[in-house]
Design an enzyme around this catalytic site. Structure first.
Site, mmCIF file in Angstrom:
data_model
loop_
_atom_site.group_PDB
_atom_site.id
_atom_site.type_symbol
_atom_site.label_atom_id
_atom_site.label_comp_id
_atom_site.label_asym_id
_atom_site.label_seq_id
_atom_site.Cartn_x
_atom_site.Cartn_y
_atom_site.Cartn_z
ATOM 1 N N GLY A 90 0.999 -1.122 -0.047
ATOM 2 C CA GLY A 90 0.045 0.063 0.002
ATOM 3 C C GLY A 90 0.813 1.246 0.156
ATOM 4 N N ALA A 91 1.992 1.257 0.899
ATOM 5 C CA ALA A 91 2.874 2.350 0.861
ATOM 6 C C ALA A 91 4.084 1.825 1.593
ATOM 7 C CB ALA A 91 2.302 3.501 1.752
ATOM 8 N N MET A 92 5.313 2.512 1.483
ATOM 9 C CA MET A 92 6.424 2.316 2.190
ATOM 10 C C MET A 92 7.154 3.533 2.737
ATOM 11 S SD MET A 92 8.713 -0.127 3.128
ATOM 12 C CE MET A 92 10.088 0.395 3.981
ATOM 13 N N ASN A 97 10.077 4.693 3.454
ATOM 14 C CA ASN A 97 11.169 5.300 3.223
ATOM 15 C C ASN A 97 11.276 6.630 3.896
ATOM 16 O OD1 ASN A 97 11.481 3.074 1.046
ATOM 17 N ND2 ASN A 97 10.163 4.289 -0.018
ATOM 18 N N GLU A 154 5.480 -2.381 12.845
ATOM 19 C CA GLU A 154 4.192 -2.183 12.177
ATOM 20 C C GLU A 154 3.099 -2.257 13.055
ATOM 21 O OE1 GLU A 154 4.083 -1.567 9.373
ATOM 22 O OE2 GLU A 154 5.741 -2.003 8.330
ATOM 23 N N GLU A 211 2.377 5.793 7.943
ATOM 24 C CA GLU A 211 3.713 6.019 7.106
ATOM 25 C C GLU A 211 4.442 7.094 7.973
ATOM 26 O OE1 GLU A 211 4.524 3.546 5.620
ATOM 27 O OE2 GLU A 211 2.435 2.917 5.211
ATOM 28 N N HIS A 214 5.916 5.872 11.339
ATOM 29 C CA HIS A 214 7.235 5.133 11.199
ATOM 30 C C HIS A 214 8.437 6.192 10.944
ATOM 31 C CE1 HIS A 214 6.001 1.194 10.805
ATOM 32 N NE2 HIS A 214 5.334 1.458 9.750
#
Length: 946
Positions: free
Chosen positions: A341-343, A345, A400, A378, A381
């Site tokens: 879905g998304a990352m 970074n 997560e 995100e 994170h």
């Protein structure tokens, strides 16, 4: 973008440095990849084009060499990398490949004397350097580096191996230099390409997805999360394109972009992208926020919502974590092809287009919520995962799980009127209950030695790691002070417990045990308890909840499957003082009731457990639901339904008792109880939509949902308006979906009328909130004409969110030949994007007509699907579970076991555990139907009578 390959004079020297020697390997690279695809078990790369090879191992005995282990030795510690990459966005006419060339220098410190260098590398082809080896080694500080004696690529464990003729000296620094070439493939992992059409022209994006173990596909690196380093990234790219990476742009000329060094970080958080995307930007308290996407999407304002919400969410997390955002910029980019879905970074977050771009003409309120929550996830994170990172993947939940919890807090900050925090119960708690109730579940924290291979790591990206922690919120009010201590480093869960204990001690929070003792019962053993409250005796007890009570639990537990359970409860309509259940059972006199009083435990579902009651209390709760349901909090009405149906599946209460919790629904107007009921009744559809139970069940549910359908018809002035409330908009979808599904003629006429109007006028009259369910029902009721129209709309859709709605609905047809054709389309990226292939197969399997077709398709093509879509892909567990979810016969069980046996050599990658869970679930389904079918049929028939 002009045709051919253009190198400007300004960067000619830089290009030559990167390309020197590497272009000579392009032909060899095509050979390597063709051989890899034809022979996946080949352990030796060919020597053509600058690689040396290792002779095949002839012994059958297990090797104990360091290069045959999946974990890096502790002897070398990276400090920083200098990486220059040049992705080619044009196909090489000789090889037919898209490629990238690169040059890397990593500076590392020798922590233990060694004559061996292991560095991760996967699917990279190396240019020979001095002495005909794949790399060169130099020493810093005047000490001469030993020579490289031999070098080779170890494919299984994914290493570049360098044996030295002497030892590296402890505490000394060295440079390792490599030149390499890789394929810019369309496999959605590492450094890969994404393609899309714009104004009739095919365009290519070079982009990345490194998590968990694919940075090694982009450049040689110490690819473990604890091996943090600083990265100096330079990208060479075509005229007219924009280069992005984690750091700020340091400077650039015509075709070369140099980025500021990153903070000290893990390899899996790296990102670099070359595209001709546009962007919009804003600055919040000195932090530059940019949203990148395809130029038409930005021009249409589809990035505006994300830009407007990113700043407030970012500021919220700074306050929540008591820590400033540590980077000067936050880029977010929507990619046409992206597997997850998304990352997260660090400083360059990548998304599927559907997870970032919002267009009010096409996007539903659920699409909008998904965008807000994923952005929040995100951004969470940036601290929890990026600033402080897990030491090894066995503690993936540290990253997560907490991000999945606080995403609701961030989304609530962005959209406070939604009350989105309430949806944790439906979206996460109920989701993870389904997996964690299986004997084949796993603890949140696995043993480090059990998680070694890349596929084993990918397998951890499941509901347990993401969703279980959202319910372990006994300490949600405490701040994560450990972020300050471990900033730019790595930590484990015991470090978190220590800091939470400090906060408990400082605030005087009343808990019965240490934080460690309480939380370890939830983290170090799988599963969860069912808490039984006996209102006659006041005894409350706990037991490991298993969906199939006859299943064998082979995983030992040092806690004997007992938990320290927080009990928040109410007597009649008054909330009582919380209690703790520490042992198997305890007597609490206050829980005894008489007369019409009743007890309700786990108020607002703040605890991760199910609740059962004595029969008398169940009857009183059912009475409250039928006479005054609002006396029970709305979240607990959803809980009662979900607990009852799952307790019945576990043979703890009768299935008829569970069904009785739905009788009051004809008076219910709230979303959460309805969503809980629909979700649980889906199981009944899976078990009975091929049997004689189906008809009476349809009649009963149609009668229950008709008042809700009528309510929304009135509320919206005969469907002209949109309900005001966020949850009301969701429940309107439930009303139409279930009414049409159960055959309410007025609903079916309505959806067919809207869809036909669209076909005739080419103007879509259907509100975005309702499109998925309207499209699905109209296509199911229609034939080839409706399907072909929807397919045409899908292929021409320029908005990814609209395309997704159509892609889902196309699987709803009742025509087997159309479903078979649609299945074949999933193997053709020109028809269905690779990122969408496995979910499309699952959509088809969800259709009772398509289930057997999808199963046959997957079995017949498993080797191809596994190879093409990556056994390490996070989506493989969803695929296995999706195509087997309806299995409930002995014949299907035998097919599933045969499937496991037939494909043992090919493997199942990240879907390995899902195969075992599917077998366990099928066995439980067979037994459940045998024990419940007649009672369920009789109950539905009895409810039909006036």
């Amino acid at each position: 973008m002009g045709k051919g390959f253009f190198i400007s004079k300004a960067v000619g020297i830089a290009a030559i440095i990167v390309g020197a020697g590497a272009l000579a390997t392009i032909i060899a690279l095509s050979v390597v990849y063709s051989q890899e695809k034809a022979k996946n078990n080949d352990n030796v790369l060919p020597t053509d084009g600058g690689t040396t090879s290792k002779p095949p191992v002839t012994t059958t005995a297990p090797s104990n060499e360091p290069w045959d282990k999946y974990r890096l030795p502790k002897s070398l510690v990276p400090d920083h990398y200098n990486v220059t990459l040049w992705p080619r966005l044009k196909q090489n006419l000789t090889t037919g490949l898209f490629i990238f060339t690169g040059q890397s220098t990593v500076e590392f410190v020798c922590a233990e004397e060694t004559d061996l260098i292991l560095i991760h590398s996967n699917k990279l082809n190396y240019t020979k350097r001095e002495n005909n080896h794949l790399a060169s080694l130099t020493s810093l500080g005047g000490v001469k580096a030993p020579s490289i004696k031999s070098s080779w690529l170890q494919q299984v464990t994914q290493y570049l191996v360098l044996q030295l003729d002497g030892k590296l000296m402890k505490d000394h620094r060295y440079h390792l230099h490599t030149d390499f070439t890789g394929e810019l493939a369309d496999d959605l992992g590492g450094f890969y390409r994404s393609e899309y059409m714009e104004d009739g022209v095919k365009k290519v994006v070079a982009t990345t997805q490194m998590q968990p173990t694919d940075a090694r596909k982009a450049f040689p690196c110490f690819d473990e999360p604890a091996m943090k380093a600083i990265f100096h990234i330079t990208l060479i790219h075509d005229l007219g394109t924009v280069a992005l990476s984690n750091g700020e742009e340091k400077g650039h000329d015509v075709q070369k972009t140099v980025f500021q060094p990153t903070e000290k970080m893990s390899t899996y958080l790296l990102a670099f992208i070359v595209s001709d995307f546009s962007f919009i930007n804003n600055t919040i308290d000195g932090v530059l926020i940019r949203i990148f996407a395809r130029t038409p999407a930005i021009a249409a304002g589809q990035g505006d919502y994300a830009l407007n919400k990113t700043g407030p969410i970012l500021k919220f997390f700074e306050k929540y974590y008591n820590s400033s955002y540590p980077l000067p910029k936050s880029d977010q980019i929507a990619l046409p092809d992206f597997n997850a879905g998304a990352m997260e970074n660090w400083g360059l977050i990548t998304y599927r287009e559907t997870a970032l771009l919002y267009d009010e003409t096409f996007s539903s309120n659920s699409n909008k919520q998904r965008i807000a929550t994923i952005i929040a996830h995100e951004l969470a994170h940036m601290w929890f995962g990026n600033l402080v990172t897990l030491r090894w993947w066995n503690d993936l939940w540290l990253n997560e799980g907490f991000a999945s919890y606080v995403e609701y807090l961030g989304a609530h900050e962005a959209e406070p009127e939604w009350n989105v925090k309430d949806l944790i119960v439906l979206s996460d708690v109920h989701r993870v209950f389904a997996v964690d109730a299986l004997a084949s579940s796993h603890p949140l924290s696995s043993k480090e030695e059990d998680i070694q291979k890349p596929a084993q790591i990918s397998e951890l990206f499941d509901a347990i790691s993401y969703s279980k922690v959202t319910s372990l919120t006994a300490f949600q009010h405490l701040k994560f002070t450990y972020l300050a201590e471990f900033a730019f480093g790595n930590a484990g869960y015991t470090d978190l417990w220590s800091h939470l204990q400090m906060a408990v001690d400082a605030t005087g929070t009343d808990i019965p045990e240490t934080v460690s003792n309480i939380m370890n019962t939830w983290v170090l053993q799988m599963g969860f308890p069912v808490v039984t409250v006996n209102t006659s005796t006041g005894i409350i007890s706990q037991k490991h909840f298993l969906l199939d009570p006859d299943s064998e639990v082979t995983t030992p537990s040092i806690y004997n499957y007992e938990w320290i359970v927080p009990i928040k409860w109410m007597k009649t309509e008054t909330i009582q003082h919380p209690k703790w259940l520490k042992n198997e059972s305890v007597t609490i006199d206050e829980m005894k009731v008489s007369g019409s009083d009743w007890v309700l435990a786990n108020i607002n579902v703040v605890g991760y457990y199910r609740v059962n009651y004595d029969q008398g209390n169940w009857e009183r709760l059912l009475g409250v639901l039928s006479t005054n349901h609002v006396a029970i909090p709305v979240i607990n009405r959803a809980q009662l339904v979900d607990d009852a149906f799952n307790l019945a599946r576990a043979k703890i209460i009768s299935t008829v008792l569970a069904l009785r919790t739905t009788k009051y629904l004809n008076k219910e107007r709230e979303y959460m109880p309805w969503e809980s009921a629909v979700g649980n009744l889906d199981f009944f559809y899976l078990m009975f939509d091929r049997s004689e139970v189906y008809g009476p069940m349809q009649d009963y549910l149609r009668n229950q949902v008709t008042p809700l359908f009528t309510h929304y018809k009135s509320l919206t002035d005969n469907w002209k308006n949109v309900p005001v409330g966020h949850m009301d908009q969701y429940n309107q979808v439930n009303a139409i979906s279930l009414a049409c599904r159960t055959g309410l003629r007025e609903c079916q006429n309505l959806t067919n009328q809207w869809f036909n109007q669209w076909m005739e006028t080419k103007l879509n009259p259907i509100h975005p909130n309702l499109r998925s369910t309207v499209y699905c029902n109209a296509i199911a009721a229609g034939g080839a004409k409706e399907w072909e129209f929807a397919w045409s709309q899908f292929k021409n859709a320029s908005i990814a969110i609209e395309a997704d709605k159509l892609r889902y609905a196309l699987a709803c047809t009742k025509q087997p030949w159309l479903l078979n054709r649609y299945l074949e389309y999933t193997l053709d990226p020109n028809m269905i994007r690779k990122q969408d292939a496995t979910s499309t197969i699952v959509y088809i399997a969800n259709n009772v007509i398509g289930q057997s077709l999808a199963w046959d398709f997957v079995r017949a093509r498993w080797s191809y699907i596994f190879t093409q879509y990556g056994g390490g892909s996070f989506s493989f567990s969803n695929l296995v579970n999706g195509v087997t979810e309806r299995f409930s016969t002995e014949y299907e069980l035998q097919q599933l076991k045969q499937f496991k046996e037939d494909n043992a050599e090919v493997g199942f990658g990240s879907g390995t555990l899902a195969v075992d869970q599917s077998i366990e679930r099928t066995i439980a389904n067979i037994k459940w139907i045998a024990e419940n079918k007649q009672n369920v049929l009789d109950w539905f028939k009895a409810e039909e009578k006036p």
